[in-house]
Design an enzyme around this catalytic site. Structure first.
Site, PDB file in Angstrom:
ATOM      1  N   HIS A 234      -3.696   4.392   6.671  1.00  0.00           N
ATOM      2  CA  HIS A 234      -2.619   3.819   5.855  1.00  0.00           C
ATOM      3  C   HIS A 234      -1.261   3.971   6.536  1.00  0.00           C
ATOM      4  CE1 HIS A 234      -5.319   3.346   2.384  1.00  0.00           C
ATOM      5  NE2 HIS A 234      -5.879   4.451   2.849  1.00  0.00           N
TER       6      HIS A 234
ATOM      7  N   ASP B 204       0.828  -1.208   0.000  1.00  0.00           N
ATOM      8  CA  ASP B 204       0.000   0.000   0.000  1.00  0.00           C
ATOM      9  C   ASP B 204       0.865   1.262   0.000  1.00  0.00           C
ATOM     10  OD1 ASP B 204      -1.775   2.036   0.532  1.00  0.00           O
ATOM     11  OD2 ASP B 204      -2.415   1.257   2.488  1.00  0.00           O
TER      12      ASP B 204
END
EC number: 3.1.-.-
Lengths: 562, 562
Positions: B377, B204
């Site tokens: 994130h 990610d």
């Protein structure tokens, strides 16, 4: 807090000063304030607002100065606090209504304005250069100009002495204590005016929500230095074309590192020309090269100073990022320095440019990853200083969205200004000042004036049409009838754009027949004017597109009678 | 760095694993990855991208899965890493092409997906619930699921063991070490897989540009607590309708302060229903009240949990800000807490909401003035941990714009992954993996698939039509001719929208006559088909609008022959 609905103000009494913001209170942009006393009007600033997505095809938004159109002869002067677009950009449009309005501003401000006039072919403007410390009597108004520090040189605050009271308007400002040009915001003058008694203090709200103090301009020098020290290839610096001090820092760094400087972008070339001519920009000897001369130098021998720091699609930088620039091709190892703010609403376009540059292998340095920009506006901490030094009787936060105005008002209250002495109004709010007494006495409508390529106004209705067309497209149905023989002669022909795909003709077969029948019936029933026949079409086609296609395109029925 | 132009990949050799991102590499959204080996295809995620201004009237953008339309039967499974729209939103559109594709996901992910299926009337989907630690053999792929922590519960990373090598795909994740649900990212599993040897690590990239570590979710509790402690009136909390932990914190605060909770907004009610039913949300006894029951309570006895944290115009919060909400009227002293990120591009709409609320006298607490949001994130610091623990042979940054992918790749290199082992590709990039050898072998076109209200595709050409119509409007010229008698029977009639004001009819007199003459001439010269006559009109009217009006509207000439 008090945001009155539209409500006509009372007739203005003798020796009372009326203040009406015609723009800039509710938006960041189109700054303009109107002051009226005893029939005379003084204006402060006349800027543009840049449009949002809600204004498709609009190039500029002007202050609501059409409200003045029947008062033009009462205007005794226009004061410009500094040379940014959101403070001077609309002046040409105002002067087209009355060209001989006396315009007061500092040397640089009027220098930049003169360039605008050239583009707009305005030749006989009455420009009157003033400097910090000057006092000028303009009819009912005695003006005093005060030096303030901002992200463009030569900015001025203005004090208005009137029979209605003393107003101090800061314009845009911050309080950098170590500015490159040593020209600080003149707090001594603020203090002196405070002692005399400021009845209404109008202050820049842009950064009122930002706690603490705005970083000095010179603090970004290390980041610039680092870029020049580390880069072995081409350097491109993008910043606002009016940010003379930012450009000065780049020129200095270029000189230290033996790089030539090339201005890229029309406004950059133009503005820096003015700034240099007037002595606001110190350009090291023969450091400037033109775009044409560029290929004489290795990439590591030049730095490009470019426009487009906000990702404007047609700007030099965007073109470089899209490999569309005629003269400049950036490649792996080049560095782009975005020495600029990221104005809310521009994120998508700026990141599009950053992504485009990254894809080319370019190193992008921006405020997200280095200290390469500082704001031009006073933060909360600085505003507190101002309120404590001026100790105004009444306060009117200017320049900002509601949230900024409110935050600024709360700062004033925190320093002891009573809540009911904080004039919290939006564009069109009417504040009357009489001695130490200020109050909101009404609110007039202060609409946007839209300007597009035609330099002609764009109306709200055109905009809503554009929004519908842009979201939904349109469908046009054309039929030819003969009203005498009561017959459908030809058609209906159907044209659709923006919401259909595939073979439209086939798709329309059914509805075409349905409309043909409806028209024939209507004609036989004696409907004898094209308007009503068009209504027949509108109903049918409208039901069809919304039912069958789930769309709401603009519907344009046309019935022609032979 | 290597972003190849479109270039067909070679035929896929036996026992080689081919990886093609069909979305999410180049955008934040429409995440989808395709894995193929020995003729079998496994898909990971199938999300939507939300459109920008460049896509007027578009509701959703889908991954490029139409590339699969002739391979549907080779798909052996679809793995969903978590329940966010940008990972599951496009599943219904894929399943409409083949409804029995086995879908693997955690309990919550499939629970939220089931709700979607209800709306899309998908009844026979093959849903297979999996949990962290599960190993599932799916034809050529042996899947192992690994717990990861994200801004929605029950998120999974997935390891793919194939004859071509071992791939570890993180999905979206961060490494909150003290998450509310105690379910941390399973670095032990990452380590074990690393020991086994991860040939391709797909990670990610969303926050790869952000230095340091993402703040733990629980660190926003004090800010929430402060709002509840200080507010004497109504509290509205807006956050993403899928952020179960954020909602949990609000529920806990409400319980502590004896306030009832009312869900506002369809997706909030729906998702929290699912989360509670499946045990991911602990709802204190009878704390929830419905919108209808609301008026039984004083403002200081309730907290509203609302959608609209991104300023979506039709959301509950926007309506409250515009005084348009049928049931809820906010007034001075109420507090609105925006416990959410500010997604780039949404600034204008979010600030519009904040300004609207401020105008009502509402206190607005948002990430700009308090710690009320943390990202979902992993930041750079966390990614470094991952690379050092997994020590992958090859890396492929996923999920993000180019700038994010590049930043993530640089982090991998910093931990010792050789630059040529970092597979830096955008959507459509083709990466072949054979044992420890990975390389970019081509790039296929991976176009956007646009969806609008009709649930029917929107083509690029329709979009460009909409953009022109939205920016410039259109002008339509209708003429009736008789090709036999070679006469202009009626018209031309001119219809314009979106760029004119005032009395159009008069404005058109000149050009109408000009076109009439041009048509008559053309007819007399023997032009005998309507298409060419329309070209005659197009030329004349085009020259006129661009010359006289400086506009470029869409031109729609219609010639009808009787």
């Amino acid at each position: 807090m008090d945001f009155p609905e539209v409500m006509n103000p009372p007739k203005l009494a003798r020796d009372v000063l009326r203040v009406i913001p015609l723009g800039g209170l509710g938006d960041v942009g189109r700054n303009m304030a109107m002051f009226e006393i005893n029939g005379k009007i003084l204006l402060v600033d006349c800027g543009v607002l840049f449009p949002e997505d809600a204004h498709p095809g609009v190039d500029l938004i002007l202050p609501a100065f059409d409200l003045l159109s029947d008062r033009l002869d009462d205007i005794v002067g226009l004061v410009l606090t500094h040379g940014h677009e959101d403070h001077i950009g609309a002046v040409p449009y105002l002067l087209k209504q009355r060209q001989d309005i006396p315009v007061f501003g500092s040397q640089l401000t009027l220098g930049l304005l003169a360039e605008k006039f050239r583009e707009h072919r305005i030749r006989n403007a009455d420009l009157r250069t003033v400097a910090a410390g000057d006092r000028v009597a303009v009819d009912e108004f005695e003006l005093e100009f005060v030096a303030v520090n901002h992200s463009i040189p030569d900015a001025l605050a203005v004090a208005l002495r009137t029979k209605g009271g003393l107003v101090l308007h800061t314009g845009d400002f911050k309080m950098d204590q170590l500015p490159l040009d040593r020209r600080i915001t003149d707090l001594r003058a603020f203090a002196r005016l405070g002692e005399e008694g400021v009845d209404l203090f109008m202050t820049d709200s842009t950064n009122a929500e930002v706690p603490g103090f705005t970083t000095p301009e010179k603090d970004i020098q290390p980041a610039i230095e680092r870029v020049f020290a580390n880069s072995e290839k081409r350097i491109v610096v993008a910043c606002f074309a009016s940010h003379v001090h930012r450009v000065q820092q780049v020129l200095n760094a270029a000189a230290r590192h033996g790089r030539k400087v090339c201005y890229v972008g029309r406004s950059m070339v133009k503005n820096m020309g003015v700034a240099e001519k007037l002595g606001y920009l110190e350009v090291p000897d023969n450091i400037i090269v033109s775009l044409k001369e560029l290929d004489r130098y290795r990439p590591d021998q030049v730095v490009l100073l470019s426009t487009g720091s906000q990702g404007e699609p047609l700007s030099a930088l965007s073109r470089m990022a899209n490999k569309e620039h005629p003269a400049i091709e950036l490649t792996e190892g080049d560095t782009v320095l975005l020495a600029s703010s990221l104005i809310p609403g521009n994120e998508n376009s700026v990141y599009r440019v950053i992504n485009g540059l990254s894809r080319l292998g370019v190193d992008v340095v921006h405020k997200g990853n280095a200290l390469v920009h500082v704001s031009g506006h006073a933060s909360a901490g600085e505003l507190l200083y101002c309120y404590n030094i001026v100790q105004p009787t009444n306060v009117m936060p200017v320049h900002g969205e509601i949230r900024h105005l409110i935050a600024n008002g709360k700062l004033a209250e925190a320093t002891g200004v009573p809540a009911d002495h904080v004039m919290l109004v939006e564009d069109g709010g009417v504040v009357d000042l009489s001695g130490s007494k200020a109050e909101v006495v009404g609110r007039i409508d202060a609409p946007y004036i839209f300007v597009d390529g035609t330099m002609r106004g764009v109306t709200e209705s055109q905009l809503s049409d554009r929004l519908i067309l842009g979201e939904e497209g349109f469908i046009s149905v054309i039929a030819v009838v003969n009203l005498h023989s009561k017959k459908l002669v030809s058609g209906p022909e159907i044209q659709a754009r923006g919401f259909l795909e595939g073979d439209q003709d086939k798709m329309f077969d059914g509805i075409r027949a349905e409309i043909a029948k409806a028209l024939t019936d209507a004609l036989e029933e004696g409907v004898s004017d094209t308007y009503r026949l068009q209504q027949v079409i509108r109903r049918r086609i409208g039901r069809w597109v919304s039912g069958k296609l789930r769309r709401r395109p603009m519907i344009v029925p046309v019935v022609v009678s032979t």
